[in-house]
Write an enzyme that holds these catalytic residues in place. Sequence first.
Site, short mmCIF file in Angstrom:
data_model
loop_
_atom_site.label_atom_id
_atom_site.label_comp_id
_atom_site.label_asym_id
_atom_site.label_seq_id
_atom_site.Cartn_x
_atom_site.Cartn_y
_atom_site.Cartn_z
N HIS A 270 -17.60 1.70 8.01
CA HIS A 270 -16.25 1.70 7.91
C HIS A 270 -15.54 3.09 8.81
CE1 HIS A 270 -11.82 0.78 6.59
NE2 HIS A 270 -11.73 2.10 6.84
N ARG B 66 -2.41 -1.88 -3.54
CA ARG B 66 -3.90 -1.26 -3.06
C ARG B 66 -3.53 0.25 -4.03
NH1 ARG B 66 -5.89 1.74 2.40
NH2 ARG B 66 -7.84 2.28 1.58
N ASN C 223 0.78 -1.06 -0.04
CA ASN C 223 -0.06 0.03 -0.16
C ASN C 223 0.91 1.17 0.15
OD1 ASN C 223 -1.91 1.91 0.49
ND2 ASN C 223 -2.85 1.13 2.30
N ARG D 189 -11.30 15.32 7.82
CA ARG D 189 -12.00 15.77 6.64
C ARG D 189 -13.55 15.97 7.21
NH1 ARG D 189 -10.72 10.51 3.53
NH2 ARG D 189 -8.90 10.13 4.52
N HIS E 14 -12.67 2.89 0.01
CA HIS E 14 -12.64 1.77 1.21
C HIS E 14 -13.16 0.60 0.58
CE1 HIS E 14 -12.69 5.08 4.48
NE2 HIS E 14 -11.39 4.71 4.37
P1 ADP Z 1 -7.02 4.38 9.16
O1 ADP Z 1 -8.38 5.38 8.47
O2 ADP Z 1 -6.02 5.56 9.37
O3 ADP Z 1 -6.87 2.99 8.48
P2 ADP Z 1 -7.91 3.07 11.77
O4 ADP Z 1 -8.98 2.28 11.10
O5 ADP Z 1 -6.74 2.55 12.16
O6 ADP Z 1 -7.67 4.40 10.73
O7 ADP Z 1 -8.59 3.91 12.72
C1 ADP Z 1 -7.98 5.17 13.50
C2 ADP Z 1 -8.96 5.50 14.58
O8 ADP Z 1 -9.49 4.38 15.33
C3 ADP Z 1 -8.54 6.69 15.50
O9 ADP Z 1 -9.32 7.78 15.63
C4 ADP Z 1 -8.49 5.90 16.91
O10 ADP Z 1 -8.74 6.78 17.89
C5 ADP Z 1 -9.68 4.85 16.64
N1 ADP Z 1 -9.78 4.17 17.91
C6 ADP Z 1 -8.66 3.02 18.07
N2 ADP Z 1 -8.88 2.42 19.18
C7 ADP Z 1 -10.09 3.21 19.52
C8 ADP Z 1 -11.10 2.74 20.91
N3 ADP Z 1 -10.52 2.02 21.70
N4 ADP Z 1 -12.03 3.75 20.87
C9 ADP Z 1 -12.14 4.46 20.07
N5 ADP Z 1 -11.57 4.69 19.02
C10 ADP Z 1 -10.55 3.92 18.80
#
Ligand code: ADP
Length: 400
Positions: free
Chosen positions: A209, A93, A7, A242, A182
Amino acid sequence: MKILVINAGSSSLKYQLIDMDGEVLLAKGLCERIGIDGKFTYKPLVEGKQKIDAVDVAMPTHAEAIQAVLDALVDPANGVVTSMDEIDAVGHRILHGGAKFTESCLVNDACIEAIRACIPLGPLHNPANLMGIEACTKCMPGKPQVAVFDTAFHMTMPPEAYIYAIPYEYYERDDVRRYGFHGTSHRYVSARCIDLLGNPAHSRIICCHLGNGSSLSACVDGKCVDTTMGLGPLAGVPMGTRCGDIDATIMEYLMGKYGYDIKTMMNILNKKSGVLGLSGVSSDFRDIEAAAQEGNKRARLALDKFYYEVRKDIGAYAAAMGGVDAIVFTAGVGENGGHDRAAICKGLEFLGVKIDPERNKVRGGENLISADDSAVKVFVIATNEELMIARDTKAIVEAL
Ligand code: ADP
């Protein structure tokens, strides 16, 4: 068959090596600050192998980054394969496939040209994705590569869902339409959800998502019929930084008032908005939650706005599909944020959604979180875009 999943971003590159016999993750990692000061991370998932954590590696271009990945993977002490010959193919990706790519495809000259043709639609990501492909071609000549598009899953949307109500010529001549992103994640979790429902003949699923970037999709019988992101990934629900859907008049108003050019305006909407812009605290939901708990009103508002918009889109998609059988939560917030899931679903009882508070304590995995008497099944399903990319790559390469 072992597949390397790449990616590639403009200055970073995430990778995973997956053994498709048993779909076992062998190693994963990250090249960061490509073209700057190069940081390399490698995490083998094989017993007794040492990881490498953000060490300095010169990576002036993506080619050196890919070479660093290969060197680590075949390293005699801590590698997970004995030679590069063991890597059968590479899956990439790719952000934007326009309307052309309805599924994944083998990387060849025509495919590269088509990805290049989509650069105006994905100006930040597609050039970086192409750099990833070129780097692999250079470091692994002759190795089959497959392109997996974030947009492809959404290409089954009907015209009324993908068209914007602006002069039709912009669609016909300029390809302005909803594409959605996504897609690999939505495809993965919707398919898993159908399995968990017992493969019914008919299914209406809403996938949420929710991560740094967030999007929802409505899927009828496994096919996407609508999604919240649009021409680009700025649209839909508010995200980490965003804005999500806004009235275009806001842009005219602020650009006129402050003399912003379009670049400045887009930077504000892409990087300084969303829950970060509203809360003034962070783009990370955990930080915002903590601030809200301490009484920070803007943090509370940011969360409430996010929950409200996600809930509203769930309602909209239930209407679009004439009902809903299951809702899936996935990605960082969707998989981990039990509070967030409960807050989103609060008020959806009229649709037949009833969350079981005990079941909702889960993180990740594949778990039912709705009550037994909930008319709509609600699941947490951990997404796995890399595995989906590896599966597509395997299928295409095996058919060669
Ligand atoms: P990306 O879009 O960069 O792939 P992710 O899917 O990893 O992002 O999501 C990141 C988000 O998930 C962050 O805002 C993080 O705070 C949130 N997150 C991770 N653990 C928790 C949790 N326990 N409770 C709420 N939000 C969480």
